[in-house]
Motif scaffolding. Structure first.
Motif, PDB file in Angstrom:
ATOM      1  N   SER A   1      -3.412  -3.610  -8.515  1.00 16.74           N
ATOM      2  CA  SER A   1      -3.196  -5.046  -8.708  1.00 16.74           C
ATOM      3  C   SER A   1      -3.442  -5.501 -10.141  1.00 16.74           C
ATOM      4  O   SER A   1      -3.134  -6.624 -10.496  1.00 16.74           O
ATOM      5  CB  SER A   1      -4.111  -5.833  -7.747  1.00 16.74           C
ATOM      6  OG  SER A   1      -5.473  -5.530  -8.033  1.00 16.74           O
TER       7      SER A   1
ATOM      8  N   SER B   1      -6.896  -0.425   1.550  1.00 12.92           N
ATOM      9  CA  SER B   1      -7.924  -1.308   2.099  1.00 12.92           C
ATOM     10  C   SER B   1      -8.188  -0.996   3.577  1.00 12.92           C
ATOM     11  O   SER B   1      -9.331  -0.954   4.030  1.00 12.92           O
ATOM     12  CB  SER B   1      -7.476  -2.765   1.943  1.00 12.92           C
ATOM     13  OG  SER B   1      -8.404  -3.644   2.534  1.00 12.92           O
ATOM     14  N   TYR B   2      -7.109  -0.699   4.353  1.00  7.77           N
ATOM     15  CA  TYR B   2      -7.241  -0.384   5.781  1.00  7.77           C
ATOM     16  C   TYR B   2      -8.034   0.914   5.982  1.00  7.77           C
ATOM     17  O   TYR B   2      -8.943   1.008   6.814  1.00  7.77           O
ATOM     18  CB  TYR B   2      -5.858  -0.279   6.409  1.00  7.77           C
ATOM     19  CG  TYR B   2      -5.885   0.213   7.821  1.00  7.77           C
ATOM     20  CD1 TYR B   2      -6.282  -0.624   8.878  1.00  7.77           C
ATOM     21  CD2 TYR B   2      -5.550   1.540   8.121  1.00  7.77           C
ATOM     22  CE1 TYR B   2      -6.325  -0.172  10.171  1.00  7.77           C
ATOM     23  CE2 TYR B   2      -5.593   2.000   9.420  1.00  7.77           C
ATOM     24  CZ  TYR B   2      -5.981   1.138  10.443  1.00  7.77           C
ATOM     25  OH  TYR B   2      -6.036   1.616  11.740  1.00  7.77           O
TER      26      TYR B   2
ATOM     27  N   ALA C   1       1.580  -3.166  -3.868  1.00  7.61           N
ATOM     28  CA  ALA C   1       0.914  -4.065  -2.921  1.00  7.61           C
ATOM     29  C   ALA C   1       0.730  -3.391  -1.565  1.00  7.61           C
ATOM     30  O   ALA C   1      -0.318  -3.497  -0.908  1.00  7.61           O
ATOM     31  CB  ALA C   1       1.728  -5.356  -2.779  1.00  7.61           C
ATOM     32  N   GLN C   2       1.774  -2.648  -1.157  1.00  2.55           N
ATOM     33  CA  GLN C   2       1.711  -1.945   0.117  1.00  2.55           C
ATOM     34  C   GLN C   2       0.640  -0.855   0.074  1.00  2.55           C
ATOM     35  O   GLN C   2      -0.154  -0.670   1.016  1.00  2.55           O
ATOM     36  CB  GLN C   2       3.070  -1.332   0.447  1.00  2.55           C
ATOM     37  CG  GLN C   2       3.116  -0.648   1.818  1.00  2.55           C
ATOM     38  CD  GLN C   2       4.500  -0.101   2.110  1.00  2.55           C
ATOM     39  OE1 GLN C   2       5.363  -0.109   1.257  1.00  2.55           O
ATOM     40  NE2 GLN C   2       4.705   0.370   3.325  1.00  2.55           N
TER      41      GLN C   2
ATOM     42  N   ASN D   1      -1.968  -0.798  -1.838  1.00  2.00           N
ATOM     43  CA  ASN D   1      -3.285  -1.451  -1.850  1.00  2.00           C
ATOM     44  C   ASN D   1      -3.706  -1.844  -0.446  1.00  2.00           C
ATOM     45  O   ASN D   1      -4.891  -1.754  -0.066  1.00  2.00           O
ATOM     46  CB  ASN D   1      -3.262  -2.679  -2.765  1.00  2.00           C
ATOM     47  CG  ASN D   1      -3.242  -2.312  -4.248  1.00  2.00           C
ATOM     48  OD1 ASN D   1      -3.660  -1.215  -4.609  1.00  2.00           O
ATOM     49  ND2 ASN D   1      -2.785  -3.231  -5.085  1.00  2.00           N
ATOM     50  N   SER D   2      -2.721  -2.298   0.338  1.00  2.00           N
ATOM     51  CA  SER D   2      -3.025  -2.711   1.719  1.00  2.00           C
ATOM     52  C   SER D   2      -3.477  -1.515   2.553  1.00  2.00           C
ATOM     53  O   SER D   2      -4.454  -1.583   3.321  1.00  2.00           O
ATOM     54  CB  SER D   2      -1.792  -3.357   2.346  1.00  2.00           C
ATOM     55  OG  SER D   2      -2.031  -3.696   3.692  1.00  2.00           O
ATOM     56  N   VAL D   3      -2.730  -0.384   2.378  1.00  2.00           N
ATOM     57  CA  VAL D   3      -3.082   0.835   3.113  1.00  2.00           C
ATOM     58  C   VAL D   3      -4.460   1.327   2.699  1.00  2.00           C
ATOM     59  O   VAL D   3      -5.300   1.735   3.511  1.00  2.00           O
ATOM     60  CB  VAL D   3      -2.025   1.936   2.885  1.00  2.00           C
ATOM     61  CG1 VAL D   3      -2.507   3.281   3.454  1.00  2.00           C
ATOM     62  CG2 VAL D   3      -0.709   1.534   3.524  1.00  2.00           C
TER      63      VAL D   3
END
Length: 457
Positions: A11, A441-442, A434-435, A437-439
């Motif tokens: 990010s 974070s999960y 962004a995708q 980063n989302s993964v």
């Protein structure tokens, strides 16, 4: 292409800043085109200045190539009270001019009138008038208004364009007088008398002979021949020469010399030398080599300038056959090492005095292109013509500027297409990061939960 700063990760990536850097790097492709366009525009401006300098030289050369320049005469007067001018009909000569008296206009005053408000013309007068008699006994009737005062009589005279006289009123300390002055000088045009019809009863307005100043012709003697002239501008007494007498010339004797106008020839030669040197100075600035592109002349090494200088120099140094003078140096004009002309005024004066015809043969020759000036005029004409050397150079640079403008537009469009492609790619990259980063974070959350379960067991 300019270097691009390292990209961040996740990010923290500044995609907008990166895109700006890419745009700036791509637009550097336009700089050489802009530089070339500026250079060609500088050439066009320089060619224009060269054209102006050559045109001025062409004008100076054209005067030297005009045979009439060498045939013109000048008139000089020794003494006060007279000036003289010549035309092409004049011939060289020397004259002694004695002025007995100059020409003058005549005048006459009326008898006195005590009160300006007093009516001079009867109110019931029929066709009242003022009759003016001139020196040649001709008369002129001027219509007056019934009931007119002296001032109104004056105004009527001045309003008549054909009256031949001007009217004014003079106060002599006791009475007012109407004064008529001839509009033209000379004995015949002078006022001789004035008479009124339709006067008011008891009014005796008339011309006063004691105030009469008759008109007079100029009287002068030219080489023993008596000359009269109705004006102080004496034309035709000496063919092609006009004498202008000042009132102070009466009783004066003056010498008049009509001779070849050497001064005009010298001025024309000097103007030619000055125009050539000015053109050379212009060329010098345009071809100045400084080692710095920003300060160097616009036409350094330019072939057109070299051709112009070469042709003009050759015209100046090549001999002119057929006369006593064949080289500029014989007139005191030398071509210096720096390409400029230097003139010895004394040597030119000597040539003008000793052999003026040789000067004519050298510069003007016996035909339009025979002399040196004619030769130069032909060369300059070819340089400055619509299809000449200078215009061709200007047209070539203008064509180059147009080509560079089209190339600039095409390059700019290509750059914008490239930036648009980068923008789309960055948008895709942004979505992918962004995708990720989302993964990330999960997965972090899941690992944390597993770690907590193991700890409880």
């Amino acid at each position: 292409m300019a270097s691009i700063s390292s990209l961040g990760v996740g990010s923290g990536l500044d995609l907008s800043g990166l895109l700006d850097q890419l745009r700036a790097a791509e637009r550097q492709k336009l700089q050489p085109i802009t530089a070339q366009k500026t250079q060609e525009q500088g050439k066009i401006s320089a060619y224009g200045r060269l054209q102006s300098g050559l045109s001025k030289l062409q004008d100076a050369v054209a005067k030297l190539n005009d045979g009439g320049l060498y045939q013109s005469l000048s008139a000089s007067v020794q003494g006060e009270g007279m000036t003289a001018t010549t035309t092409e009909e004049a011939s060289p000569g020397r004259y002694e001019v004695t002025v007995t008296h100059t020409a003058r206009a005549g005048s006459l005053a009326s008898t006195g009138v005590a009160d300006l408000e007093t009516t001079q013309i009867a109110a019931d007068a029929i066709d009242p008038k003022l009759t003016v008699t001139f020196g040649d006994d001709t008369t002129k009737d001027i219509a007056l208004t019934p009931g007119a005062t002296l001032e109104e009589i004056r105004d009527a005279v001045n309003a008549d364009a054909e009256a031949g006289v001007d009217a004014s009123i003079i106060f002599d300390g006791a009475d007012h007088r109407l004064v008529l002055s001839s509009r033209e000088s000379g004995a015949d045009a002078g006022v001789k008398d004035m008479a009124f019809s339709g006067l008011e009863g008891g009014v005796t307005l008339a011309g006063d002979p004691d105030t009469h100043q008759p008109g007079r012709d100029a009287l002068l003697d030219i080489n023993g021949i008596e000359i009269t002239s109705t004006t102080n501008t004496v034309e035709g007494a000496i063919q092609g020469v006009t004498l202008t007498l000042d009132p102070s010339a009466s009783g004066e004797t003056m010498s008049l010399v009509v001779e070849r106008d050497r001064e005009s020839v010298k001025e024309a030669v000097t103007a030619f030398v000055d125009a050539y040197n000015e053109m050379k100075s212009t060329v010098g600035r345009m071809t100045n080599v400084t080692g710095d592109a920003e300060t160097a002349g616009e036409l350094v090494g330019d072939r057109t300038v070299r051709n112009v200088e070469s042709q003009l120099s050759r015209n100046l140094v090549d001999p002119v056959a057929g006369g006593d003078i064949t080289m500029l140096s014989q007139l005191g004009i030398s071509l210096q090492a720096n390409g400029r002309l230097e003139m010895d005024a004394d040597k030119l004066d000597e040539a003008l005095a000793d052999n003026p015809q040789a000067l004519v043969d050298f510069f003007a020759g016996d035909s339009e292109e025979a002399g040196m000036a004619g030769r130069l005029e032909g060369t300059l004409g070819r340089m400055l013509g619509d299809d000449g050397t200078i215009q061709s150079a200007i047209s070539s640079s203008e064509t180059q500027v147009s080509s560079l403008e089209r190339r600039y537009d095409r390059t700019e469009q290509s750059i914008e297409r490239t930036i648009d492609r980068y923008r789309k790619q960055f948008s895709q990259l942004d979505g992918l990061i962004a995708q990720m980063n989302s993964v990330s974070s999960y997965l972090g959350q899941q690992l944390t939960m597993l770690n907590n379960q193991f700890s409880q067991n």
